[in-house]
Scaffold this motif. Structure first.
Motif, PDB file in Angstrom:
ATOM      1  N   PRO A 163       0.832  -1.207   0.000  1.00 17.90           N
ATOM      2  CA  PRO A 163       0.000   0.000   0.000  1.00 17.90           C
ATOM      3  C   PRO A 163       0.870   1.262   0.000  1.00 17.90           C
ATOM      4  O   PRO A 163       2.009   1.254   0.464  1.00 17.90           O
ATOM      5  CB  PRO A 163      -0.792  -0.114   1.301  1.00 17.90           C
ATOM      6  CG  PRO A 163      -0.781  -1.570   1.639  1.00 17.90           C
ATOM      7  CD  PRO A 163       0.536  -2.077   1.155  1.00 17.90           C
ATOM      8  N   ARG A 164       0.292   2.342  -0.505  1.00 13.18           N
ATOM      9  CA  ARG A 164       1.029   3.610  -0.579  1.00 13.18           C
ATOM     10  C   ARG A 164       0.998   4.375   0.746  1.00 13.18           C
ATOM     11  O   ARG A 164       1.658   5.409   0.867  1.00 13.18           O
ATOM     12  CB  ARG A 164       0.451   4.479  -1.699  1.00 13.18           C
ATOM     13  CG  ARG A 164       0.544   3.819  -3.070  1.00 13.18           C
ATOM     14  CD  ARG A 164       0.193   4.780  -4.172  1.00 13.18           C
ATOM     15  NE  ARG A 164       0.269   4.124  -5.485  1.00 13.18           N
ATOM     16  CZ  ARG A 164       0.344   4.782  -6.640  1.00 13.18           C
ATOM     17  NH1 ARG A 164       0.333   6.112  -6.647  1.00 13.18           N
ATOM     18  NH2 ARG A 164       0.397   4.114  -7.785  1.00 13.18           N
ATOM     19  N   TYR A 165       0.205   3.886   1.688  1.00 16.23           N
ATOM     20  CA  TYR A 165       0.057   4.581   2.966  1.00 16.23           C
ATOM     21  C   TYR A 165       0.551   3.689   4.095  1.00 16.23           C
ATOM     22  O   TYR A 165       0.523   2.462   4.007  1.00 16.23           O
ATOM     23  CB  TYR A 165      -1.399   4.992   3.189  1.00 16.23           C
ATOM     24  CG  TYR A 165      -1.967   5.806   2.044  1.00 16.23           C
ATOM     25  CD1 TYR A 165      -1.626   7.150   1.876  1.00 16.23           C
ATOM     26  CD2 TYR A 165      -2.821   5.221   1.114  1.00 16.23           C
ATOM     27  CE1 TYR A 165      -2.137   7.895   0.824  1.00 16.23           C
ATOM     28  CE2 TYR A 165      -3.326   5.957   0.052  1.00 16.23           C
ATOM     29  CZ  TYR A 165      -2.986   7.292  -0.095  1.00 16.23           C
ATOM     30  OH  TYR A 165      -3.481   8.020  -1.147  1.00 16.23           O
ATOM     31  N   ASP A 166       0.976   4.305   5.152  1.00 22.17           N
ATOM     32  CA  ASP A 166       1.586   3.616   6.287  1.00 22.17           C
ATOM     33  C   ASP A 166       0.556   2.774   7.040  1.00 22.17           C
ATOM     34  O   ASP A 166      -0.480   3.298   7.479  1.00 22.17           O
ATOM     35  CB  ASP A 166       2.201   4.660   7.225  1.00 22.17           C
ATOM     36  CG  ASP A 166       3.087   4.051   8.297  1.00 22.17           C
ATOM     37  OD1 ASP A 166       3.079   2.807   8.448  1.00 22.17           O
ATOM     38  OD2 ASP A 166       3.770   4.825   8.995  1.00 22.17           O
ATOM     39  N   GLN A 167       0.862   1.490   7.228  1.00 21.97           N
ATOM     40  CA  GLN A 167      -0.056   0.619   7.957  1.00 21.97           C
ATOM     41  C   GLN A 167      -0.135   0.976   9.438  1.00 21.97           C
ATOM     42  O   GLN A 167      -1.100   0.612  10.114  1.00 21.97           O
ATOM     43  CB  GLN A 167       0.365  -0.839   7.773  1.00 21.97           C
ATOM     44  CG  GLN A 167       0.208  -1.315   6.330  1.00 21.97           C
ATOM     45  CD  GLN A 167       0.665  -2.738   6.103  1.00 21.97           C
ATOM     46  OE1 GLN A 167       0.075  -3.667   6.630  1.00 21.97           O
ATOM     47  NE2 GLN A 167       1.735  -2.898   5.334  1.00 21.97           N
ATOM     48  N   ARG A 221      -4.858   1.105   3.074  1.00 21.95           N
ATOM     49  CA  ARG A 221      -3.674   0.672   3.819  1.00 21.95           C
ATOM     50  C   ARG A 221      -3.552  -0.847   3.900  1.00 21.95           C
ATOM     51  O   ARG A 221      -2.697  -1.361   4.618  1.00 21.95           O
ATOM     52  CB  ARG A 221      -3.711   1.292   5.225  1.00 21.95           C
ATOM     53  CG  ARG A 221      -3.456   2.783   5.191  1.00 21.95           C
ATOM     54  CD  ARG A 221      -3.933   3.532   6.410  1.00 21.95           C
ATOM     55  NE  ARG A 221      -3.598   4.954   6.281  1.00 21.95           N
ATOM     56  CZ  ARG A 221      -4.318   5.834   5.560  1.00 21.95           C
ATOM     57  NH1 ARG A 221      -5.421   5.428   4.935  1.00 21.95           N
ATOM     58  NH2 ARG A 221      -3.935   7.091   5.453  1.00 21.95           N
ATOM     59  N   VAL A 222      -4.406  -1.543   3.138  1.00 22.40           N
ATOM     60  CA  VAL A 222      -4.404  -3.007   3.160  1.00 22.40           C
ATOM     61  C   VAL A 222      -4.153  -3.597   1.768  1.00 22.40           C
ATOM     62  O   VAL A 222      -3.446  -4.591   1.632  1.00 22.40           O
ATOM     63  CB  VAL A 222      -5.742  -3.536   3.736  1.00 22.40           C
ATOM     64  CG1 VAL A 222      -5.874  -5.033   3.529  1.00 22.40           C
ATOM     65  CG2 VAL A 222      -5.849  -3.198   5.223  1.00 22.40           C
ATOM     66  N   VAL A 223      -4.726  -2.988   0.730  1.00 19.90           N
ATOM     67  CA  VAL A 223      -4.676  -3.588  -0.604  1.00 19.90           C
ATOM     68  C   VAL A 223      -3.418  -3.180  -1.352  1.00 19.90           C
ATOM     69  O   VAL A 223      -2.763  -2.182  -1.036  1.00 19.90           O
ATOM     70  CB  VAL A 223      -5.933  -3.231  -1.422  1.00 19.90           C
ATOM     71  CG1 VAL A 223      -7.189  -3.674  -0.685  1.00 19.90           C
ATOM     72  CG2 VAL A 223      -5.997  -1.739  -1.745  1.00 19.90           C
ATOM     73  N   ASP A 224      -3.072  -3.970  -2.361  1.00 21.50           N
ATOM     74  CA  ASP A 224      -1.887  -3.727  -3.173  1.00 21.50           C
ATOM     75  C   ASP A 224      -1.956  -2.344  -3.827  1.00 21.50           C
ATOM     76  O   ASP A 224      -2.950  -1.993  -4.477  1.00 21.50           O
ATOM     77  CB  ASP A 224      -1.763  -4.787  -4.270  1.00 21.50           C
ATOM     78  CG  ASP A 224      -1.536  -6.184  -3.717  1.00 21.50           C
ATOM     79  OD1 ASP A 224      -1.352  -6.325  -2.494  1.00 21.50           O
ATOM     80  OD2 ASP A 224      -1.554  -7.146  -4.521  1.00 21.50           O
ATOM     81  N   ASP A 225      -0.881  -1.579  -3.664  1.00 24.81           N
ATOM     82  CA  ASP A 225      -0.728  -0.272  -4.308  1.00 24.81           C
ATOM     83  C   ASP A 225      -1.850   0.702  -3.948  1.00 24.81           C
ATOM     84  O   ASP A 225      -2.045   1.702  -4.643  1.00 24.81           O
ATOM     85  CB  ASP A 225      -0.642  -0.438  -5.828  1.00 24.81           C
ATOM     86  CG  ASP A 225       0.101   0.714  -6.498  1.00 24.81           C
ATOM     87  OD1 ASP A 225       0.930   1.357  -5.820  1.00 24.81           O
ATOM     88  OD2 ASP A 225      -0.168   0.977  -7.680  1.00 24.81           O
ATOM     89  N   SER A 226      -2.633   0.387  -2.902  1.00 23.64           N
ATOM     90  CA  SER A 226      -3.791   1.214  -2.492  1.00 23.64           C
ATOM     91  C   SER A 226      -4.772   1.403  -3.640  1.00 23.64           C
ATOM     92  O   SER A 226      -5.497   2.405  -3.698  1.00 23.64           O
ATOM     93  CB  SER A 226      -3.326   2.583  -1.959  1.00 23.64           C
ATOM     94  OG  SER A 226      -2.466   2.420  -0.852  1.00 23.64           O
TER      95      SER A 226
END
Length: 532
Positions: free
Chosen positions: A277-281, A304-309
């Motif tokens: 993801p592009r965002y911090d988990q 924040r969960v899926v591939d590449d957001s």
């Protein structure tokens, strides 16, 4: 591909408050997990080690491939009951010689590994997961059988353990038993009904009746080794397929057995392109409010969960309190249904029904992210057909055949819990966040309903209504429902497969998706009658 834009402000006071509340719940969760890891306590752990034996989790660690993950399931089983947290057994999915397997291990430091009612439920859930997802089952056995004081709750339903072993074998799913110590009485049928059996020299004891029982039943004098020792079973009865010199050797042999299975996955392989993801988990800690009456946007979780957001939303302008769309998680395609504003209206129900049907036509697993107070009530909505539209959604979920995975993030109340594939609707896996709650309705609503009914009853009888008693009853009911809707309470009763740290959601989903693809992934091609 549509990359989600995040509006989350990680520097806001609300985010900080949400994060602090979540971290507090995680600390409480860690304390309960420590109880399960601690087994029967220091005295019994040291006694076990003094006999030169490994602990249950140490056995699992040696069994699995080095540095590979282990998805422990139901670690809080029996929480809140009279039995120890963890129910005296460890279950989970791990990788052995490159093959994903279901692993179960008795914890002999807890009443000698004896099975209580929650041990049984936990083991049966593990067997169910193995069968539905086509995972080889490896049992690490050291148990004195049923916990005798609770035999009335264990004996009759306990026969399902042996039924499951035979059904797994009949379905072509391998079963392996590694016996480290006692496997007596009914427990003797665990190796007896397994495809492959490893026993440890001078340690394994497998018999239907031990020397005292044999003496009482037949008058025969015998000793452990001649009656059920590992060498006897390896040389005379033939029950043992492999005789190990010690515990590490037994685990080595189990790994070789799995390696020789040449097990293949029947579902499609994931895409090799699976960017994070592009965002911090870490930011998942601050999304869900401490007060579940406050709505939150599930797209912030999805991002924040899926591939590449990347999330291609389906019907974004229709039925907006339910977000639906397509994404990938660790390269596996998924269809996602996520509650956006809590309530499910007719439009959301119809949207979900169509989306579930599309996923089944395309053989795509479904991920349900729960935060719902249920289906909308009121004259306008009843007249508008909320019952039949909610029934359409529940029909679609019930008859869907693609794998379902559910994560309870916030509220999961009433029939909304059903429509979003709660436990009764057989998701392949169901996990909760520490912020989750599940019940027939919210505590205040339930207490209020009881109060209204009591007032109406008093009025019908012409009796005065005691306001002080009403207030006391409402407070008591609210407290009870609040405690019974919390994730540790629900997880203790195996209504989920574990309470997870939100930051681990992507990893847990990836492990689950990999597991479900061990079996074919095929959707339903027909449904029952929909009321239109």
């Amino acid at each position: 591909m549509t990359v989600l834009a995040s509006a989350l402000d990680a520097g806001s006071p609300d985010f900080a408050a949400n994060r602090d509340a979540m971290l507090g719940r995680l600390a409480e969760l860690d304390a309960e997990h420590a109880k399960a890891v601690g087994g029967g306590g220091p005295t019994y752990v040291e006694r076990h080690r003094g006999r030169g034996k490994l602990l249950a989790r140490e056995r699992i660690e040696l069994l699995l491939d080095p540095d590979s993950p282990f998805l422990e399931l139901s670690p809080l089983a029996a929480w809140g009951s009279e039995y120890p947290v963890g129910a005296g057994t460890v279950t989970g999915i791990g990788v052995i010689e490159g093959t994903e397997c279901m692993v179960t291990a008795n914890d002999p430091t807890v009443r000698g590994g004896a099975s209580n009612p929650w041990t049984l439920r936990k083991a049966l859930r593990a067997n169910e997961i193995a069968l539905r997802n086509r995972l080889p089952l490896v049992n690490l056995v050291e148990s004195g059988g049923a916990d005798l004081p609770s035999q009335k709750e264990v004996f009759i339903p306990g026969g399902a353990l042996f039924r499951d072993l035979t059904r797994l074998s009949a379905a072509g799913i391998p079963t392996v038993s590694v016996v480290f110590g006692n496997s007596t009485a009914g427990g003797a049928y665990v190796p007896g009904m397994s495809d492959h059996v490893v026993m440890v020299k001078e340690r394994s004891k497998v018999f239907l009746g031990g020397p005292p029982l044999v003496k009482m039943a037949t008058g025969e004098e015998s000793d452990d080794e001649s009656l059920g020792g590992a060498e006897m079973h390896a040389r005379t009865s033939g029950l043992a397929d492999h005789l190990a010199v010690d515990e590490p050797d037994a685990l080595r042999l189990a790994r070789r057995i799995v390696a020789r299975l040449r097990w293949d996955k029947r579902g499609p392989a994931p895409s090799p392109y699976a960017p994070p993801p592009r965002y911090d988990q870490e930011e998942l800690l601050g999304i869900v409010p401490g007060d579940l009456k406050v709505p939150f946007d599930p797209r912030e979780v999805i991002a924040r969960v899926v591939d590449d957001s990347a999330f291609d939303e389906f019907k974004p302008l229709y039925g907006t309190s339910l977000a639906t769309g397509w994404a990938n998680v660790h390269g596996y395609p998924v269809g996602i249904l996520a509650n956006a504003q809590g309530v499910l209206f007719s439009a959301e129900s119809q949207k979900a029904t169509q989306f579930i049907q599309l996923a089944n036509q395309r053989d795509i697993p479904l991920l349900f992210l729960h935060n719902t107070t249920g289906y909308m009530v009121g004259r306008e909505y009843e007249q508008g057909g909320i019952i039949k539209h909610g029934a359409m959604m529940i029909n679609a979920v019930s008859n869907s055949r693609v794998p379902h995975i559910s994560v309870l993030m916030g509220a999961s109340y009433g029939a909304g819990h059903y429509g979003m594939c709660g436990r009764a609707y057989d998701p392949r896996f169901l996990f909760s966040w520490p912020s989750a709650k599940a019940a027939v309705m919210g505590p205040q609503q339930l207490a209020g309903v009881l109060s209204i009914v009591a007032r109406q009853s008093a009025a019908a009888k012409g009796q005065p209504y005691d306001e002080d008693t009403d207030a006391a009853v409402r407070a008591m009911v609210e407290q009870q429902i609040e405690s019974e809707s919390l994730p540790m309470f629900l997880s203790g009763r195996l209504y989920d497969d574990g309470v997870i740290d939100p930051r681990d959601t992507r990893t847990v989903l990836g492990l689950c998706l990999s597991a479900v693809h061990s079996a074919p992934v095929e959707g339903a091609r027909g449904y029952g009658v929909y009321r239109m």
